[in-house]
Design a protein around this motif. Structure first.
Motif, PDB file in Angstrom:
ATOM      1  N   GLU B 273       0.833  -1.201   0.000  1.00 18.98           N
ATOM      2  CA  GLU B 273       0.000   0.000   0.000  1.00 18.98           C
ATOM      3  C   GLU B 273       0.877   1.264   0.000  1.00 18.98           C
ATOM      4  OE1 GLU B 273      -3.082  -0.176   2.997  1.00 18.98           O
ATOM      5  OE2 GLU B 273      -3.373   1.992   2.780  1.00 18.98           O
ATOM      6  N   ALA B 274       1.811   1.306   0.940  1.00 18.85           N
ATOM      7  CA  ALA B 274       2.699   2.470   1.017  1.00 18.85           C
ATOM      8  C   ALA B 274       3.591   2.537  -0.231  1.00 18.85           C
ATOM      9  CB  ALA B 274       3.560   2.394   2.269  1.00 18.85           C
ATOM     10  N   ALA B 275       3.975   1.359  -0.752  1.00 17.28           N
ATOM     11  CA  ALA B 275       4.847   1.316  -1.925  1.00 17.28           C
ATOM     12  C   ALA B 275       4.218   2.053  -3.101  1.00 17.28           C
ATOM     13  CB  ALA B 275       5.160  -0.124  -2.307  1.00 17.28           C
ATOM     14  N   GLY B 276       2.911   1.872  -3.270  1.00 12.02           N
ATOM     15  CA  GLY B 276       2.203   2.531  -4.362  1.00 12.02           C
ATOM     16  C   GLY B 276       2.336   4.044  -4.266  1.00 12.02           C
ATOM     17  N   LEU B 277       2.139   4.568  -3.040  1.00 14.10           N
ATOM     18  CA  LEU B 277       2.232   6.018  -2.827  1.00 14.10           C
ATOM     19  C   LEU B 277       3.642   6.530  -3.114  1.00 14.10           C
ATOM     20  CD1 LEU B 277       0.224   6.288   0.523  1.00 14.10           C
ATOM     21  CD2 LEU B 277      -0.498   7.119  -1.725  1.00 14.10           C
ATOM     22  N   VAL B 278       4.635   5.766  -2.670  1.00 18.79           N
ATOM     23  CA  VAL B 278       6.023   6.199  -2.834  1.00 18.79           C
ATOM     24  C   VAL B 278       6.417   6.150  -4.315  1.00 18.79           C
ATOM     25  CG1 VAL B 278       8.430   5.690  -2.232  1.00 18.79           C
ATOM     26  CG2 VAL B 278       6.653   5.537  -0.480  1.00 18.79           C
ATOM     27  N   ARG B 279       5.920   5.123  -5.021  1.00 20.41           N
ATOM     28  CA  ARG B 279       6.183   5.017  -6.459  1.00 20.41           C
ATOM     29  C   ARG B 279       5.601   6.206  -7.213  1.00 20.41           C
ATOM     30  NH1 ARG B 279       4.079  -0.140  -6.735  1.00 20.41           N
ATOM     31  NH2 ARG B 279       5.750  -1.405  -5.861  1.00 20.41           N
ATOM     32  N   ASP B 280       4.336   6.547  -6.883  1.00 21.45           N
ATOM     33  CA  ASP B 280       3.698   7.706  -7.523  1.00 21.45           C
ATOM     34  C   ASP B 280       4.495   8.970  -7.243  1.00 21.45           C
ATOM     35  OD1 ASP B 280       1.738   6.043  -8.398  1.00 21.45           O
ATOM     36  OD2 ASP B 280       0.248   6.631  -6.892  1.00 21.45           O
TER      37      ASP B 280
END
Lengths: 288, 293
Positions: B273-280
């Motif tokens: 979940e957090a990975a998605g935000l950091v990728r964006d």
């Protein structure tokens, strides 16, 4: 008695411990809290009080007076910090590089570089209930924190008797500003968190206070998250683990709002009481 | 070549965790520079091999040859740093207080004082587990001149990027607003400010942003732990809008960040979940810097 609260890593809870401990101890003793994190002073967000006094803090830098200058270039030669440059028929001073050693000024054969004050920051002294609070803040673009830290400690020394509990909120890291903030302390409290970053930077901080030859103890913040390596390290090194502040979202939220913790959160009160007792033990068990 | 510098003013906002995550996302496209030389932590997440090490010398220290010293006290009289106390009849240099200005040596009538170059730390060039190069350093305890070591790390990173044809240097900066931060910012193409919605986070962001503004560097801000306090969050958003700072991301309070660090991983390798935000967020940064995503 002087107590410095330091940490290698930033954001581990120096300000939280300093403000809660100082306010708690001020209920029964004379306490002055001093924020020496002059680059980013935060204690004042948690202990607002009435402003008693403020003063500009200056550093001394040379000012070129061309009338008698023979342009011999000695000033440039004696400056170890490249803060003086002879350019054609003028002498340029770079204030941000100057360390205020006075060599150029006093070794100038024509006395053409008198030292003049230049403001680097401001000191403020507040009274918040039973607590005295002193903070200094470095002006943005000033790079050297050490002279301001030194002058702030001098102010506290001059204005509070030796039997006051003087609590210093130190800057993060292990370089010169931290040394300046802790080298006069009678006791250092290192606050950290139970993560690999926290442990790594704690080890650096321990090396620092050992080099200074200071008695010290560790306070563990966010206890319960991460791993058990900080307590294990303290045990192996024979370092007193003085108290633990639990990891909790409620604590993070209360801090976020700029509020003190110990009156509302019993676990924090217990930790602060333990730390205060540790300090008193190091003070020969006296009440102040 | 673009130099992206991540700073925070306040410590503990997640600066290093996020920078390491960006480094993992960018892989071998970038060169990494850890400029938080005072309490460098990034190596704990990216496994550098410390392949190349060099001592770094900067600044001086006065040394008194006691066999020549006549104990006249001239040196102590001119020292503005109280660095030459008299101990048992001998003038001794206090290494911690000595600023290395050299004034004492210039006035010593018997030339008993010399200045020696100080080893203030080491710097390293490593391959990290993402297959790219990282330049990093360790400042000696209590050392002065961290700004100069920061400059050294950045210059070495630049040299690597030029040699290897890399377009991006990703820099983990240091907390505060003083000399190491000033040194981290000099030459930067873009600054990423990492903050949190706490009264301290907001206060420190405002101060460090003043510095970034003075340098005239374009910047964006990540609000980490964004759901800690709605009022401060609103103030932060308003500040970003007023100052024209790009609002790069809001990442909610998530204890998985700590769990990832405890396991030697970055958040993008740990929590989807957090990975998605950091990728964006990393994509957003690349767009702002003007790089193809």
């Amino acid at each position: 008695m002087k107590i410095a609260i330091a940490s290698g890593k930033g954001g581990t809870g120096k300000t939280t411990l300093s403000t809660n401990l100082a306010t708690f101890m001020a209920e029964s003793a004379n306490v002055v809290l001093t924020d020496l994190d002059v680059e980013e002073p935060n204690s004042g967000l948690f202990v607002q009080g009435e402003l008693l006094h403020s003063e500009p803090k200056n550093k001394m830098i040379p000012h070129w007076e061309k009338e008698n200058c023979s342009l011999c270039g000695n000033c440039q030669k004696v400056c170890n910090f490249n803060a003086i440059l002879k350019m054609g028929d003028s002498i340029m001073v770079f204030p941000e590089l100057c360390h205020g050693c006075y060599a150029c000024c006093e070794l100038c054969p024509t006395e053409s570089l008198p030292m003049q004050p230049k403001q680097m920051g401001e000191l403020k002294h507040f009274r918040a209930g039973d607590l005295d609070f002193v903070e200094s803040r470095l002006m943005i673009s000033e790079e050297q924190a050490v002279p301001l830290i030194k002058q702030t400690i001098d102010y506290v020394d001059a204005n509070f008797p030796a039997d006051t509990f003087k609590i210093f909120d130190a800057p993060p890291g292990t370089s010169c500003p931290v040394i300046e903030a802790t080298k006069d302390a009678d006791l250092v409290l290192l606050i950290t968190e139970p993560t690999p970053f926290g442990l790594h930077d704690l080890k650096l901080a321990v090396e620092t206070v050992r080099q200074l030859g200071k008695p010290f103890g560790v306070v563990l913040n966010r206890h319960g998250i991460g791993d058990d390596k900080v307590p294990a390290y303290c045990a192996a090194e024979g370092i007193p683990l003085v108290a633990c502040i639990p990891n909790s979202r409620k604590i993070a939220e209360t801090y976020a709002a700029g509020q003190l913790l110990y009156r509302d959160i019993p676990e924090v009160k217990a930790a602060v009481e333990t730390v205060a007792a540790f300090i008193r033990d190091h003070n020969g068990g006296e009440s102040s | 070549m673009k130099e992206i510098v991540v700073i925070s003013g306040k410590g503990g906002t997640g600066k290093t965790s996020l920078t390491a995550a960006f480094a993992v996302l960018a892989g071998s496209d970038i060169v990494v520079a850890d400029c938080d030389v005072d309490a460098a932590d990034m190596h704990l997440l990216v496994e550098p091999d410390f392949a190349h090490q060099e001592a770094f010398f900067s600044g001086q220290l006065a040394v008194i040859d006691q066999s020549m010293c006549s104990a006249c006290g001239e040196c102590a009289a001119v020292c503005r740093f109280d660095a030459i106390p008299i101990i048992n009849g001998q003038y001794i240099v206090d290494e911690i207080s000595c600023e290395g200005c050299g004034y004492c040596a210039r006035v010593c009538p018997v030339e008993a004082i010399t200045n020696i170059e100080q080893n203030v730390g080491n710097w390293f060039r490593s391959e990290i587990r993402t297959g790219t190069t990282m330049v990093h350093a360790g400042l000696k305890i209590g050392a002065d001149n961290s700004g100069k070591l920061v400059a050294k790390v950045k210059n070495e990173a630049k040299a690597v990027a030029e040699k290897e044809g890399k377009e991006i240097i990703l820099v983990d900066g240091s907390p505060g607003v003083g000399c190491p931060v000033v040194s981290s910012l000099s030459g930067a193409s873009y600054t990423v400010l990492v903050t949190e919605p706490t009264v301290s986070g907001l206060h420190d962001l405002k101060r460090v942003h003043q510095l970034v503004k003075m340098f005239g560097i374009d910047c964006g801000c990540i609000i980490n732990k964004s759901d800690l306090n709605a009022d401060v969050l609103a103030e932060l958003r308003a500040f970003l809008a007023k100052e024209g700072i790009a609002h790069l991301a809001e990442i909610p309070y998530n204890e998985q960040f700590t769990a990832a660090v405890t396991n030697g991983k970055t958040i993008v390798e740990w929590d989807e979940e957090a990975a998605g935000l950091v990728r964006d967020c990393w994509r957003e940064i690349q767009t702002h810097v003007g790089l193809p995503t």
